[in-house]
Design a protein around this motif. Structure first.
Motif, short mmCIF file in Angstrom:
data_model
loop_
_atom_site.label_atom_id
_atom_site.label_comp_id
_atom_site.label_asym_id
_atom_site.label_seq_id
_atom_site.Cartn_x
_atom_site.Cartn_y
_atom_site.Cartn_z
N ILE A 210 13.46 -2.53 9.74
CA ILE A 210 13.31 -1.61 8.62
C ILE A 210 12.78 -0.27 9.12
N ALA A 211 13.56 0.79 8.89
CA ALA A 211 13.16 2.13 9.35
C ALA A 211 12.11 2.74 8.43
N TRP A 212 12.29 2.58 7.12
CA TRP A 212 11.33 3.11 6.16
C TRP A 212 11.47 2.43 4.81
N GLY A 213 10.43 2.58 4.01
CA GLY A 213 10.46 2.12 2.64
C GLY A 213 10.14 3.26 1.71
N ALA A 214 10.59 3.16 0.46
CA ALA A 214 10.35 4.20 -0.53
C ALA A 214 10.26 3.58 -1.91
N ALA A 215 9.53 4.24 -2.80
CA ALA A 215 9.53 3.84 -4.20
C ALA A 215 10.93 4.07 -4.77
N ALA A 216 11.37 3.16 -5.62
CA ALA A 216 12.72 3.26 -6.17
C ALA A 216 12.74 2.77 -7.61
N LEU A 217 13.70 3.28 -8.36
CA LEU A 217 14.03 2.78 -9.69
C LEU A 217 15.45 2.26 -9.64
N GLU A 218 15.63 1.01 -10.03
CA GLU A 218 16.99 0.50 -10.19
C GLU A 218 17.37 0.58 -11.65
N LEU B 155 8.10 5.99 4.12
CA LEU B 155 7.11 5.61 5.12
C LEU B 155 7.58 4.41 5.93
N SER B 156 7.17 4.37 7.19
CA SER B 156 7.41 3.19 8.00
C SER B 156 6.49 2.07 7.54
N LEU B 157 6.80 0.84 7.93
CA LEU B 157 5.97 -0.28 7.53
C LEU B 157 4.61 -0.28 8.21
N ASP B 158 4.42 0.57 9.21
CA ASP B 158 3.10 0.74 9.80
C ASP B 158 2.18 1.55 8.89
N ALA B 159 2.79 2.27 7.94
CA ALA B 159 2.02 3.19 7.09
C ALA B 159 1.73 2.64 5.70
N PHE B 160 2.36 1.53 5.32
CA PHE B 160 2.08 0.92 4.03
C PHE B 160 2.43 -0.56 4.07
N SER B 161 1.85 -1.32 3.16
CA SER B 161 2.10 -2.76 3.07
C SER B 161 2.91 -3.05 1.81
N PRO B 162 4.16 -3.47 1.93
CA PRO B 162 4.96 -3.74 0.73
C PRO B 162 4.32 -4.75 -0.22
N VAL B 163 3.77 -5.82 0.33
CA VAL B 163 3.24 -6.88 -0.54
C VAL B 163 2.00 -6.42 -1.29
N GLU B 164 1.31 -5.40 -0.80
CA GLU B 164 0.08 -4.94 -1.44
C GLU B 164 0.31 -3.79 -2.42
N GLN B 165 1.56 -3.39 -2.61
CA GLN B 165 1.82 -2.29 -3.54
C GLN B 165 1.49 -2.69 -4.97
N ARG B 166 0.85 -1.77 -5.69
CA ARG B 166 0.61 -1.92 -7.13
C ARG B 166 1.51 -0.93 -7.85
N VAL C 147 11.64 8.35 -17.03
CA VAL C 147 11.02 7.15 -16.46
C VAL C 147 10.34 7.54 -15.16
N VAL C 148 9.10 7.11 -15.02
CA VAL C 148 8.34 7.36 -13.78
C VAL C 148 7.73 6.04 -13.32
N ALA C 149 7.96 5.70 -12.08
CA ALA C 149 7.28 4.56 -11.47
C ALA C 149 6.34 5.08 -10.40
N ARG C 150 5.13 4.58 -10.41
CA ARG C 150 4.13 4.96 -9.41
C ARG C 150 3.73 3.74 -8.62
N LEU C 151 3.88 3.83 -7.30
CA LEU C 151 3.47 2.76 -6.40
C LEU C 151 2.27 3.23 -5.60
N SER C 152 1.31 2.34 -5.41
CA SER C 152 0.02 2.74 -4.88
C SER C 152 0.10 3.37 -3.49
N GLY C 153 1.03 2.95 -2.66
CA GLY C 153 1.13 3.49 -1.32
C GLY C 153 2.33 4.37 -1.08
N LEU C 154 3.25 4.42 -2.06
CA LEU C 154 4.50 5.14 -1.85
C LEU C 154 4.69 6.31 -2.81
N GLY C 155 3.74 6.52 -3.70
CA GLY C 155 3.85 7.65 -4.61
C GLY C 155 4.77 7.36 -5.78
#
Length: 277
Positions: free
Chosen positions: A142-150, A183-194, A257-265
């Motif tokens: 995984i190169a990076w992760g981002a907040a998303a809306l499906e 962000l790379s997975l070194d910069a945030f934890s997917p499982v810990e996102q709120r 619609v706005v989604a806010r994730l604790s580590g991804l904005g």
């Protein structure tokens, strides 16, 4: 491209039923008029038949000029699995014309019967075709992760779906919106996102990374193994929508619609006037 039904599925799949179901869904997508469920043609729990229909519909889209840019994982929430009486996730195909960036306006007619859910999107930096495809290998790919809306949509009237219906209907894929912070997975934890999602400023859904199969990266592990088993492994440069972090909500013209994730904005989308592209 998803492998054709003849190359992927066992002989017991009824080719005539698959063709009829695919024609029903293609007709609904083309006309903008939702259709009846397809489980009367392929069975409510016919997994091979459902993926064969999905492959046929995908082939139709490719012939029309669409390009596959990734996959989406669905049915990752235990609550949704219980609702549909299933114990497994499913997946669909992401096409190039489904993609939007945070802040964009999506025409309300772009997606049939639209509903929105917040997710984490992952961009793959390496193929997932060989090896054990375990958590460590998938995480490293995984190169990076981002907040998303499906923006989920159903070609089936009234969202009257069972497992086979949503699988056949490309896992109810419609469109997606990717946030600006990557962000790379070194910069945030997917499982810990709120996660908190609002529509018109009112909070309508909350959740966290653990709501997605226990860990969004675990969802990608499942997808990588399933895709390889079907002969169409995940590749570098593909985007993966890993599954909902909380409940799905309907939207209408004018909604923001706005989604806010604790580590991804935050990631935002507006639904404006407009018909199907």
């Amino acid at each position: 491209m998803v492998p054709s039904p003849s190359s992927t599925h066992p002989p017991e799949v009824d080719a005539d039923a698959v063709a009829a179901a695919a024609a029903r869904l293609v007709g609904a997508a083309g006309s903008g008029v939702p259709c009846a469920p397809v489980r009367d043609l392929i069975g409510a729990d016919d997994l091979p038949g459902a993926y064969a229909v999905q492959a046929a519909v995908t082939a139709h889209r490719l012939r029309a000029g669409a390009r596959v840019v990734g996959r989406k994982i669905g049915l990752t929430s235990p609550a949704v699995q219980a609702q549909l009486g299933v114990d497994r996730p499913d997946f669909g195909v992401l096409f190039d014309d489904m993609a939007y960036l945070g802040g964009d306006t999506v025409p309300i007619g772009k997606v049939m019967q639209p509903r929105v859910e917040a997710e984490i999107a992952f961009m793959l930096g390496a193929d997932l075709a060989e090896g054990p495809l375990d958590h460590a290998q998938v995480r490293a790919a995984i190169a990076w992760g981002a907040a998303a809306l499906e923006v989920c949509g159903s070609r089936i009237a009234g969202w009257d779906i069972r497992f086979a219906d949503t699988v056949a209907d490309n896992a109810s894929a419609g469109a997606y919106v990717i946030g600006p912070r990557r962000l790379s997975l070194d910069a945030f934890s997917p499982v810990e996102q709120r996660m908190s999602m609002t529509i018109g400023g009112d909070e309508v859904a909350t959740g966290n990374g653990a709501a997605c199969l226990g860990d969004p990266v675990a969802a990608v592990v499942w997808l990588a193994r399933t895709a390889r088993d079907l002969g169409d492994p995940l590749r570098a440069g593909q985007l993966v929508l890993s599954g909902a972090l909380g409940p799905m909500r309907p939207v209408a013209e004018g909604d923001v619609v706005v989604a806010r994730l604790s580590g991804l904005g935050a990631v935002q989308v507006r639904f404006g006037k407009g018909e199907r592209a």
